[in-house]
Design a protein around this motif. Structure first.
Motif, PDB file in Angstrom:
ATOM      1  N   GLY A  16       0.791  -1.231   0.000  1.00  0.00           N
ATOM      2  CA  GLY A  16       0.000   0.000   0.000  1.00  0.00           C
ATOM      3  C   GLY A  16       0.819   1.274   0.000  1.00  0.00           C
ATOM      4  N   GLN A  68      -1.359 -10.216  -4.100  1.00  0.00           N
ATOM      5  CA  GLN A  68      -1.117 -10.465  -2.678  1.00  0.00           C
ATOM      6  C   GLN A  68      -0.562 -11.874  -2.464  1.00  0.00           C
ATOM      7  N   THR A  83      -3.839  -3.265  -3.130  1.00  0.00           N
ATOM      8  CA  THR A  83      -3.955  -3.980  -1.851  1.00  0.00           C
ATOM      9  C   THR A  83      -5.082  -5.006  -1.870  1.00  0.00           C
ATOM     10  N   ARG A  84      -6.022  -4.861  -2.797  1.00  0.00           N
ATOM     11  CA  ARG A  84      -7.144  -5.815  -2.871  1.00  0.00           C
ATOM     12  C   ARG A  84      -6.988  -6.844  -3.985  1.00  0.00           C
ATOM     13  N   CYS A  85      -5.873  -6.778  -4.704  1.00  0.00           N
ATOM     14  CA  CYS A  85      -5.649  -7.731  -5.799  1.00  0.00           C
ATOM     15  C   CYS A  85      -5.177  -9.059  -5.210  1.00  0.00           C
ATOM     16  N   ASP A  86      -6.041 -10.061  -5.243  1.00  0.00           N
ATOM     17  CA  ASP A  86      -5.747 -11.348  -4.608  1.00  0.00           C
ATOM     18  C   ASP A  86      -4.516 -12.014  -5.217  1.00  0.00           C
ATOM     19  N   GLN A 132      -6.162   0.977  -3.493  1.00  0.00           N
ATOM     20  CA  GLN A 132      -7.199  -0.039  -3.273  1.00  0.00           C
ATOM     21  C   GLN A 132      -7.031  -1.194  -4.256  1.00  0.00           C
TER      22      GLN A 132
END
Length: 653
Positions: A236, A389, A383-386, A380
């Motif tokens: 992030g 991550q 940090t929300r990309c599976d 966003q």
């Protein structure tokens, strides 16, 4: 025997409840210690070149072809050897072609299965039956074990094995069995893989490489600067996100973000179209042959928009972290908007581009509301990309800034030194660190930057450290005094583009310095090596990757196409096996399609780095140290049983 030792032995006795079971395990472990050590492969700076990377893994850096030559010698023609090798590399794809072209497919199956079984026997011979069994594909585990294991009790072995092969073909399982054997061979030629940094950037498929690595049987990663900046983006860090997007735009790789990771760039594209209508050639795209030039104008606008945002965000970090000592990178406030010039290190230079609709000269490091919205949307998305991550969690789980493994010290960049060869002291949040301690504290903060909660101060510190590791003047993975990104965009005079490497790179042929580094990390200077990436070896100019009498090996040979004009080759693999070390240099890879259809392989040339005085065994490795400790503990358990301290269980059954 103290209480703690007794408690441990009681716990161990649950696994080995009697003298017989403990004795069997001691015998087993003692035997394993005398097996040849597994083959390690070291690769670095693969930079998204997924087709070449995957091919090098499949061919074991030339090991598969070598095993075929060793097994069949002159009994197979060169053409047959090439075909067999290609089948092992790409079994599914090659089978499709063979089934269309082969007139007598059953005969071909029979011949091919025998050849594959012979190669499988050859590559599995140095491992225990247990280790091979764990590597076997579930569907065919029993059959493969039967075929590759000698059966002394079977009198007519030939008839026994022939019937197994005949049945495999008769019931239509030959194609699946060929695929299973081929993948098993690929797995067994490389026991453990080390990636010494820089999976990301430049090439089109870092996400594909990481998918391969996440499912690889045994691997570790030493983070490179290009990995760290993506890890920071996933955490992030806005400055890291800006760097990742800018570089992806600069090298025509926005598809990696959009298609590879599903990152939505529409808000950035909309903003760039509105604000940067007339983008100069300073923001031209360095694209490869796969790039769709219809996107050129749009990508240039996004490139510039993100560069300006990056300089603002980096300026904010530098101002809030004076201990980073990077004030010389604060250049937006040095622009003279009336004269069209900028002051760099006290000297005035003409700017190539003065179109800055989003910079307020009175407050140049503040994002506009529109830029703030773009960056929040990107944060966003990252940090929300599976998928991203998962890749980054893999890098944290399997990686670090350095690794000590089997008497080798692995790191991507350098151990920061001053001109006298002393470990450079670096201020990290008010305390000075150097050498191994510097690596350790940066590694710790990097993990906090990703894992700590956003509310904690450690999270913010960690995110800033991730950015510092990427670009800071005393970062072990960057290894230069500054990153002159601003100057390269805006100033014609190339004297401002110079990035001076750390003294490490001028001193790493000095054996005293290298020995000092090895000792700092707890290694024996008489038998240890440093394995290094980061700086491409210009072999075409006669530079050798073997430094300091073989104690230091720089294995960046230009895996990335962007560097191959400098190196003259397409990468190195360092191979360490029971006989010693050799460095394998690779020629450029044409394509996966050519490798399958034309049976073209990567030509690889080997240089012997070191030959072992005696063949190295498992006992000589880190795993061997662990096994010896296990044997010692089991012998303690045996004594406890024999002395009546512990009571055997189930010994009468």
């Amino acid at each position: 025997m103290d209480d703690m030792e007794l408690r441990y032995l009681k716990s161990l006795s649950k696994q080995y409840p009697n003298i017989a079971s403990a004795s069997t395990e001691i015998i087993n472990l003692q035997a394993i210690l005398n097996l040849p050590k597994g083959t390690e492969h070291f690769m670095t700076d693969v930079h998204g070149e997924y087709e070449q990377f995957n091919h090098v893994l499949k061919n074991g850096s030339g090991s598969v072809r070598r095993k075929i030559d060793e097994e069949f010698g002159n009994t197979l023609s060169s053409k047959d050897k090439k075909s067999l090798a290609t089948l092992i590399y790409y079994p599914k794809e090659k089978l499709e072609i063979v089934m269309q072209e082969e007139e007598n497919i059953e005969d071909w199956y029979k011949i091919t299965l025998y050849r594959l079984v012979q190669i499988t026997k050859h590559v599995s011979s140095k491992y225990t039956r247990s280790k091979v069994r764990k590597a076997l594909p579930k569907d065919f585990a029993y059959i493969i074990e039967e075929l590759i294991t000698e059966k002394a009790e079977v009198q007519d072995k030939e008839g026994y094995y022939n019937e197994i092969v005949h049945t495999i073909i008769r019931i239509g399982r030959a194609p699946d069995f060929i695929v299973a054997l081929s993948k098993l061979i690929q797995r067994l030629v490389i026991d453990h893989l080390h990636i010494v940094g820089d999976i990301y950037d430049r090439g089109p498929g870092p996400h594909i490489i990481l998918h391969t690595l996440r499912h690889y049987h045994s691997v570790d990663v030493q983070w490179g600067n290009h990995d760290i900046v993506w890890m920071g983006a996933a955490a992030g860090s806005l400055a890291c996100i800006a760097n990742v997007v800018r570089m992806s735009a600069r090298y025509g790789n926005l598809d990696t973000l959009e298609e590879g990771y599903g990152i939505n760039l529409i808000p950035l594209a909309t903003f760039a179209l509105e604000q940067y209508k007339n983008t100069s050639e300073a923001f031209a795209i360095k694209y490869n042959t796969d790039y769709n030039t219809k996107d050129l104008g749009m990508d240039m606008k996004m490139h510039k928009a993100m560069a300006v945002i990056q300089f603002k965000l980096e300026g904010q970090i530098i101002k809030r972290r004076p201990e980073f000592m990077m004030e010389d990178r604060l250049l937006l406030d040095k622009i003279n908007f009336e004269k069209g010039t900028v002051m760099v290190e006290g000297k005035e230079y003409k700017m190539r581009d003065m179109d800055f609709p989003t910079i307020d000269p009175a407050n140049p490091y503040e994002l506009t509301p529109e830029e703030t919205e773009v960056m929040e949307r990107l944060r966003q998305a990252f940090t929300r990309c599976d998928k991203l991550q998962k890749d980054v969690r893999f890098l944290f789980a399997k990686g670090g800034l350095y690794k000590v493994y089997n008497s080798n010290l692995l790191y991507h960049g350098c151990v920061p030194l001053d001109e006298e060869g002393n470990f450079l002291k670096v201020n990290v949040f008010g305390k000075e660190y150097s050498g191994k301690a510097l690596y350790d504290i940066l590694d710790t903060y990097a993990r906090r930057g990703y894992y700590a909660s956003r509310e904690s101060g450690d999270k913010a510190k960690g995110e800033d450290i991730l950015w510092y590791i990427w670009t800071g003047p005393n970062s072990p993975v960057f290894g230069k005094d500054k990153m002159t990104t601003f100057e390269r965009y805006f100033i014609e005079d190339k004297e401002t583009h110079v990035e001076t490497k750390n003294a490490y790179y001028r001193l790493y042929d000095n054996e005293e310095i290298v020995d000092k580094i090895l000792r700092e990390f707890g290694l024996d200077t008489t038998k240890s090596h440093i394995v290094n990436g980061h700086v491409p070896v210009e072999r075409k100019k006669g530079e050798s990757p073997i430094k300091c009498n073989g104690k230091l090996l720089v294995i960046d040979g230009g895996f990335s196409k962007a560097y191959q004009h400098k190196t003259g080759i397409a990468g190195y693999t360092l191979v360490a096996n029971s006989y010693g070390m050799r460095l394998v240099s690779h020629e450029p890879f044409e394509s996966t399609e050519a490798a399958i259809r034309k049976e073209s392989d990567i030509f690889s040339d080997s240089i012997v780095v070191e030959t072992a005085l005696r063949r190295q065994c498992v006992a000589d490795t880190d795993i061997g140290v662990e096994l010896k400790e296990s044997i010692h503990q089991l012998e303690e358990l045996l004594d406890a049983y024999r002395e009546g301290v512990l009571v055997e269980k189930n010994s009468y059954q």
